[in-house]
Design a protein around this motif. Structure first.
Motif, PDB file in Angstrom:
ATOM      1  N   ASN A  44       5.291   5.374  11.567  1.00 59.53           N
ATOM      2  CA  ASN A  44       4.417   5.457  10.399  1.00 59.53           C
ATOM      3  C   ASN A  44       5.217   5.756   9.143  1.00 59.53           C
ATOM      4  OD1 ASN A  44       5.066   8.023  11.109  1.00 59.53           O
ATOM      5  ND2 ASN A  44       3.030   8.863  10.899  1.00 59.53           N
ATOM      6  N   ARG A  45       4.669   5.326   8.021  1.00 59.10           N
ATOM      7  CA  ARG A  45       5.275   5.585   6.714  1.00 59.10           C
ATOM      8  C   ARG A  45       4.207   6.249   5.870  1.00 59.10           C
ATOM      9  NH1 ARG A  45       8.605   1.108   3.976  1.00 59.10           N
ATOM     10  NH2 ARG A  45       8.895   2.959   2.712  1.00 59.10           N
ATOM     11  N   GLU A  46       4.126   7.572   5.984  1.00 61.98           N
ATOM     12  CA  GLU A  46       3.114   8.323   5.267  1.00 61.98           C
ATOM     13  C   GLU A  46       3.761   9.518   4.579  1.00 61.98           C
ATOM     14  OE1 GLU A  46       0.383   9.415   8.297  1.00 61.98           O
ATOM     15  OE2 GLU A  46      -0.492   7.418   8.424  1.00 61.98           O
ATOM     16  N   TYR A  50      -0.509   9.193   0.665  1.00 59.90           N
ATOM     17  CA  TYR A  50      -0.121   7.808   0.904  1.00 59.90           C
ATOM     18  C   TYR A  50      -0.263   7.484   2.389  1.00 59.90           C
ATOM     19  CZ  TYR A  50       2.719   3.616   1.322  1.00 59.90           C
ATOM     20  OH  TYR A  50       3.157   2.352   1.608  1.00 59.90           O
ATOM     21  N   GLN A  51      -1.020   6.451   2.689  1.00 59.11           N
ATOM     22  CA  GLN A  51      -1.194   5.989   4.061  1.00 59.11           C
ATOM     23  C   GLN A  51      -0.539   4.620   4.188  1.00 59.11           C
ATOM     24  OE1 GLN A  51      -2.737   7.488   6.674  1.00 59.11           O
ATOM     25  NE2 GLN A  51      -3.303   9.316   5.521  1.00 59.11           N
ATOM     26  N   GLY A  52       0.627   4.568   4.765  1.00 62.09           N
ATOM     27  CA  GLY A  52       1.324   3.304   4.941  1.00 62.09           C
ATOM     28  C   GLY A  52       0.952   2.651   6.255  1.00 62.09           C
TER      29      GLY A  52
END
Length: 125
Positions: A44-46, A50-52
């Motif tokens: 995940n990229r959070e 920010y919710q990636g």
């Protein structure tokens, strides 16, 4: 190890040889570690609000490439992966996302098969 791997429908000689040579740790590590080594674990990229999107990255691309082709065969012949793939498509997932999810499931199952030393048995329906 070779006969255990090839007992699963979809895994042939080349896929088994690739797994044994490029992923010798399989059977001695956890399921999360195995899927990360292959490179099919979602990252995940959070940060904060920010919710990636989750993406796959890293890992051993040779094994991932071979398992992608093995999964294309397994979706046709293996009832477990065929049902899982159809369920994901019905839920609205993209085809590549569904295939990668099935590959992760395959890696987890292969890891447990090698750890326990058992052959593939399809569940009775």
């Amino acid at each position: 190890r070779n006969t255990i791997l090839q007992s699963m429908k979809g895994i042939g000689k080349i896929a088994a040889a690739s797994i044994i040579s490029n992923l010798p740790e399989l059977g001695y590590i956890s399921s999360k570690q195995a899927s990360s080594l292959v490179g099919v674990a979602p990252m995940n990229r959070e940060s904060g609000r920010y919710q990636g999107m989750r993406k796959i990255q890293g890992g051993r691309h040779q094994v991932r490439t071979v398992l992608f082709m093995a999964m294309m065969s397994a979706i046709q012949t293996n009832p477990v992966f065929k049902a899982h793939y159809q369920k994901l498509l019905a839920a609205g997932k993209a085809k590549k996302v569904a295939i990668i999810t099935c590959i992760r499931k395959m890696v987890v199952i292969l890891n447990s098969m090698l750890r326990d030393g058992v052959m593939w048995e399809a569940p009775k329906v």
